[in-house]
Design a protein around this motif. Structure first.
Motif, PDB file in Angstrom:
ATOM      1  N   ALA A 271       0.835  -1.206   0.000  1.00  0.00           N
ATOM      2  CA  ALA A 271       0.000   0.000   0.000  1.00  0.00           C
ATOM      3  C   ALA A 271       0.861   1.244   0.000  1.00  0.00           C
ATOM      4  CB  ALA A 271      -0.920   0.018   1.221  1.00  0.00           C
ATOM      5  N   HIS A 272       0.481   2.211  -0.837  1.00  0.00           N
ATOM      6  CA  HIS A 272       1.083   3.547  -0.791  1.00  0.00           C
ATOM      7  C   HIS A 272       0.398   4.252   0.375  1.00  0.00           C
ATOM      8  CE1 HIS A 272       3.069   7.141  -2.127  1.00  0.00           C
ATOM      9  NE2 HIS A 272       1.946   7.773  -2.404  1.00  0.00           N
ATOM     10  N   ALA A 273       0.952   4.088   1.560  1.00  0.00           N
ATOM     11  CA  ALA A 273       0.240   4.454   2.790  1.00  0.00           C
ATOM     12  C   ALA A 273       0.345   5.952   3.074  1.00  0.00           C
ATOM     13  CB  ALA A 273       0.813   3.655   3.968  1.00  0.00           C
ATOM     14  N   PHE A 274      -0.837   6.588   3.311  1.00  0.00           N
ATOM     15  CA  PHE A 274      -2.161   6.014   3.137  1.00  0.00           C
ATOM     16  C   PHE A 274      -2.995   6.887   2.213  1.00  0.00           C
ATOM     17  CE2 PHE A 274      -1.546   3.520   7.074  1.00  0.00           C
ATOM     18  CZ  PHE A 274      -2.007   2.309   6.623  1.00  0.00           C
ATOM     19  N   ASN A 275      -2.409   7.679   1.388  1.00  0.00           N
ATOM     20  CA  ASN A 275      -3.133   8.535   0.445  1.00  0.00           C
ATOM     21  C   ASN A 275      -4.214   9.372   1.120  1.00  0.00           C
ATOM     22  OD1 ASN A 275      -1.772   7.742  -1.901  1.00  0.00           O
ATOM     23  ND2 ASN A 275      -3.114   5.989  -2.211  1.00  0.00           N
ATOM     24  N   PRO A 276      -3.889  10.134   2.172  1.00  0.00           N
ATOM     25  CA  PRO A 276      -4.941  10.916   2.829  1.00  0.00           C
ATOM     26  C   PRO A 276      -5.524  11.957   1.875  1.00  0.00           C
ATOM     27  CG  PRO A 276      -2.777  11.631   3.591  1.00  0.00           C
ATOM     28  CD  PRO A 276      -2.555  10.399   2.756  1.00  0.00           C
ATOM     29  N   HIS A 277      -6.823  12.161   1.983  1.00  0.00           N
ATOM     30  CA  HIS A 277      -7.514  13.135   1.136  1.00  0.00           C
ATOM     31  C   HIS A 277      -7.607  14.477   1.861  1.00  0.00           C
ATOM     32  CE1 HIS A 277      -9.908  14.920  -1.834  1.00  0.00           C
ATOM     33  NE2 HIS A 277     -11.097  14.431  -1.546  1.00  0.00           N
ATOM     34  N   HIS A 278      -8.290  14.475   3.002  1.00  0.00           N
ATOM     35  CA  HIS A 278      -8.408  15.691   3.802  1.00  0.00           C
ATOM     36  C   HIS A 278      -7.380  15.656   4.934  1.00  0.00           C
ATOM     37  CE1 HIS A 278     -11.954  16.541   1.525  1.00  0.00           C
ATOM     38  NE2 HIS A 278     -12.576  15.469   1.965  1.00  0.00           N
ATOM     39  N   TYR A 279      -6.847  16.815   5.254  1.00  0.00           N
ATOM     40  CA  TYR A 279      -5.811  16.902   6.286  1.00  0.00           C
ATOM     41  C   TYR A 279      -6.402  16.759   7.687  1.00  0.00           C
ATOM     42  CZ  TYR A 279      -2.446  18.853   9.545  1.00  0.00           C
ATOM     43  OH  TYR A 279      -1.608  19.037  10.614  1.00  0.00           O
ATOM     44  N   THR A 280      -5.742  15.960   8.511  1.00  0.00           N
ATOM     45  CA  THR A 280      -5.993  15.923   9.952  1.00  0.00           C
ATOM     46  C   THR A 280      -4.627  15.863  10.636  1.00  0.00           C
ATOM     47  OG1 THR A 280      -6.249  13.508   9.830  1.00  0.00           O
ATOM     48  CG2 THR A 280      -8.265  14.828   9.889  1.00  0.00           C
ATOM     49  N   PRO A 281      -4.453  16.564  11.751  1.00  0.00           N
ATOM     50  CA  PRO A 281      -3.136  16.667  12.393  1.00  0.00           C
ATOM     51  C   PRO A 281      -2.821  15.445  13.262  1.00  0.00           C
ATOM     52  CG  PRO A 281      -4.721  17.960  13.626  1.00  0.00           C
ATOM     53  CD  PRO A 281      -5.466  17.406  12.438  1.00  0.00           C
ATOM     54  N   VAL A 282      -2.989  14.251  12.659  1.00  0.00           N
ATOM     55  CA  VAL A 282      -2.820  13.011  13.403  1.00  0.00           C
ATOM     56  C   VAL A 282      -2.082  12.016  12.515  1.00  0.00           C
ATOM     57  CG1 VAL A 282      -4.030  11.104  14.566  1.00  0.00           C
ATOM     58  CG2 VAL A 282      -5.000  13.403  14.626  1.00  0.00           C
ATOM     59  N   SER A 283      -1.186  11.239  13.106  1.00  0.00           N
ATOM     60  CA  SER A 283      -0.557  10.149  12.364  1.00  0.00           C
ATOM     61  C   SER A 283      -1.582   9.049  12.125  1.00  0.00           C
ATOM     62  CB  SER A 283       0.618   9.575  13.160  1.00  0.00           C
ATOM     63  OG  SER A 283       1.055   8.350  12.586  1.00  0.00           O
ATOM     64  N   PRO A 284      -1.525   8.363  10.993  1.00  0.00           N
ATOM     65  CA  PRO A 284      -2.468   7.257  10.785  1.00  0.00           C
ATOM     66  C   PRO A 284      -2.185   6.057  11.689  1.00  0.00           C
ATOM     67  CG  PRO A 284      -0.870   7.338   9.007  1.00  0.00           C
ATOM     68  CD  PRO A 284      -0.652   8.570   9.829  1.00  0.00           C
ATOM     69  N   ILE A 285      -1.011   6.018  12.287  1.00  0.00           N
ATOM     70  CA  ILE A 285      -0.614   4.878  13.110  1.00  0.00           C
ATOM     71  C   ILE A 285      -0.726   5.235  14.593  1.00  0.00           C
ATOM     72  CG2 ILE A 285       1.195   3.202  13.592  1.00  0.00           C
ATOM     73  CD1 ILE A 285       0.114   3.132  10.704  1.00  0.00           C
ATOM     74  N   PRO A 286      -1.499   4.481  15.358  1.00  0.00           N
ATOM     75  CA  PRO A 286      -1.575   4.736  16.799  1.00  0.00           C
ATOM     76  C   PRO A 286      -0.203   4.586  17.461  1.00  0.00           C
ATOM     77  CG  PRO A 286      -3.331   3.252  16.096  1.00  0.00           C
ATOM     78  CD  PRO A 286      -2.395   3.397  14.937  1.00  0.00           C
ATOM     79  N   GLU A 287       0.028   5.319  18.536  1.00  0.00           N
ATOM     80  CA  GLU A 287       1.339   5.341  19.191  1.00  0.00           C
ATOM     81  C   GLU A 287       1.790   3.964  19.648  1.00  0.00           C
ATOM     82  OE1 GLU A 287       1.755   8.155  22.307  1.00  0.00           O
ATOM     83  OE2 GLU A 287       1.212   9.890  21.063  1.00  0.00           O
TER      84      GLU A 287
END
Length: 547
Positions: A271-287
């Motif tokens: 996967a080309h991780a993760f191709n976000p569309h809309h910006y959110t100030p959060v990493s896609p990966i939980p800590e």
């Protein structure tokens, strides 16, 4: 061997039987040569957007690079949107653009331009052919570059006088590449996954492209791991009906983070991780989550976030080796499978009930419309999805289980679907259905000319709501003035709903508008057995007014 003869010889050895193009003066030497070349067909489009989209669909259906001939700077510019889509979707394309005669380039002749500069941002590699003896070798390089990970489009700029030169050139031997082998580190990856309390897998489009679905299923079942599709996935990378399938991740980092929370190890495959569309100030990966990432592209692991273990190698070979390394069922695998299966059954039943609850007369609720469409689809259908909001609903009620059953582009360049469906039909014997938004159809409407000319057996389903609904929905999520007032400037295809049956008639494509949802199901079922194109203009309800 003359330059033009070398070009044709390379095309034959690369198994090219179709050239997708829209011709101009700078391509005339090539067109003249095709007169005596019955084994290579020229597939014509009346706009380069449709031309590149057809080639994209054809390349994905056949698993081989498609060959495109564009006309000089203007034609290349028209095709750039398709090349951007192909780059995002990792579609191998070899594109030639004819340049003006070199003997008067210094005079800045009409139609000339910086083809290399124009294309550079949209393709993975460019080749500026200036000498006849370089043409065969650069063509070989172009075909090799198009398929090398990450696959994508490449461009050759070829002056028209070069193809007409009466000189002898050498034809280099075609290089055959062995498939990529398994990545190193498989034993460590297996250990991490077996030790995980609650593993998850993200199935990326690299799995579908490399035909590795069966190997990924074996890994998932051995672990009892929850499997998500990557956001806005372009292919069938894991069967929708499988009890471990949890649906696609949303294309927003915060939503991905929420979905992955609770999984201590996540294995991201292709996967080309993760191709976000809309910006959110959060990493896609939980800590608290460790990531194992596998890709055939060495630049992918760790590209957007840190990973505990990065694996680079052939996806199919690596997944096969990983399944063997995991061996028998992991501890608690059966328990996790049953829990996932229960969630899967509940989700499927809820979506089916929600769609049936909104059945009614035209204009149809979009959820009901896609539900009725699914009821008419044959098992082996290939769906080209460019329906935006209706496409999201469609994936909730459609079970994509056969490899190759879904073709989508995450590139975002509208107008792709019509041409992609035609090219797909040229490359497969399976029935082809294009699910299209009305705005997307408008961008790619010229492709219907090629559908009629080629008698492509495609059912074009136009979801006609008379607006850009996805943008209205996005404004609503921002709690904007448009939401409060019900006034969405520039987002309506009104004052009257567009009649796509008239557009189809203009291009010579038969069309129909369903009278009710049962009629829609019947139309879809019959049309997928047809030998030619059909456009179905489906009136659906639009965005609810908040005024």
């Amino acid at each position: 061997m003359k330059p033009i003869e070398a070009l044709l010889a390379v095309l034959r050895e690369e198994r090219v039987t179709k050239v997708f193009g829209n011709p101009g003066t700078s391509e005339l030497p090539f067109l003249d040569a095709l007169v005596d070349t019955p084994d290579i067909e020229y597939v014509m489009g009346v706009h380069e957007c449709a031309v590149v989209a057809m080639a994209d669909g054809y390349a994905r259906a056949t698993g081989r690079p498609a060959f495109i001939s564009l006309h000089i700077a203007a034609g290349l510019a028209n095709g750039l949107i398709g090349l951007l889509n192909a780059g995002r979707s990792r579609t191998p394309l070899v594109v030639t653009a004819g340049q003006q005669d070199r003997r008067h380039l210094i005079q800045d002749p009409m139609l000339s331009g910086d083809l290399i500069g124009l294309a550079r941002a949209a393709v993975k590699q460019t080749f500026d052919v200036q000498h006849a003896h370089d043409l065969p070798l650069l063509l070989r390089r172009a075909f090799a570059a198009a398929v090398a990970p990450p696959a994508g489009p490449v461009l050759l700029s070829i002056p028209m006088d070069l193809l007409a030169e009466d000189v002898d050139v050498d034809l280099p031997t075609r290089t055959t590449f062995a498939p990529l082998g398994a990545a190193g580190g498989v034993a460590e990856a297996a250990r991490m996954l077996l030790d995980a309390a609650n593993p998850a897998i993200v199935a990326g489009d690299g799995v579908g492209r490399e035909g590795a679905t069966a190997e990924l299923i074996a890994v998932a079942e051995a672990l009892g791991a929850t499997v998500f599709h990557q956001p806005m996935h372009d292919a069938v990378d894991f069967p929708y009906a499988h009890p471990l399938h949890a649906g696609p991740l949303p294309p927003v980092n915060a939503a991905v983070n929420k979905a992955l929370t609770g999984h201590d190890v996540v294995f991201i495959a292709g996967a080309h991780a993760f191709n976000p569309h809309h910006y959110t100030p959060v990493s896609p990966i939980p800590e608290s989550t460790a990531v194992i990432q596998l890709d055939s592209d060495h630049a992918e692991p760790g590209r957007n976030f840190g990973v505990a273990l990065g694996l680079v190698g052939g996806i199919k070979a690596t997944l096969g080796l990983l399944a063997d390394a995991i061996g028998g069922p992991a501890p608690r695998a059966a328990e996790r499978v049953e829990a996932s299966a229960a969630r899967h059954r509940t989700r499927v039943a809820e979506h089916d009930a929600a769609a049936r609850a909104v059945y009614g007369p035209a204009p149809f609720d979009p959820f009901a419309a896609v539900h009725a469409i699914v009821a008419g689809l044959p098992e082996d259908v290939v769906v080209i999805d460019e329906a935006i909001t209706s496409g999201v609903l469609f994936r909730k009620v459609m079970s994509f289980d056969r490899p190759g059953g879904l073709v989508h582009t995450v590139g975002g360049g509208l107008g792709w679907g019509v041409g992609a469906a035609i090219g797909t039909a040229m490359g497969t014997d399976r029935p082809v259905v294009a699910l299209l938004g009305d705005g997307c159809t408008m961008f790619g409407l010229q492709g219907l000319w090629s559908a009629a000319r080629e008698q492509a057996p495609v059912t074009f389903l136009v979801m006609n709501n008379g607006e850009y609904r996805t943008l209205k929905d996005t404004l609503d999520s921002w709690h904007s003035r448009a939401t409060v007032t019900g006034n969405y400037p520039g987002l309506d295809l009104t004052p009257s709903r567009l009649d796509f049956t008239k557009a189809a008639e203009f291009f010579g494509v038969p069309s129909v508008r369903p009278t009710d949802l049962a009629h829609l199901t019947e139309i879809v079922a019959k049309s997928t057995q047809s030998a030619g194109p059909l456009l179905v203009d489906i009136p659906i309800t639009g965005h609810p007014s908040h005024a």
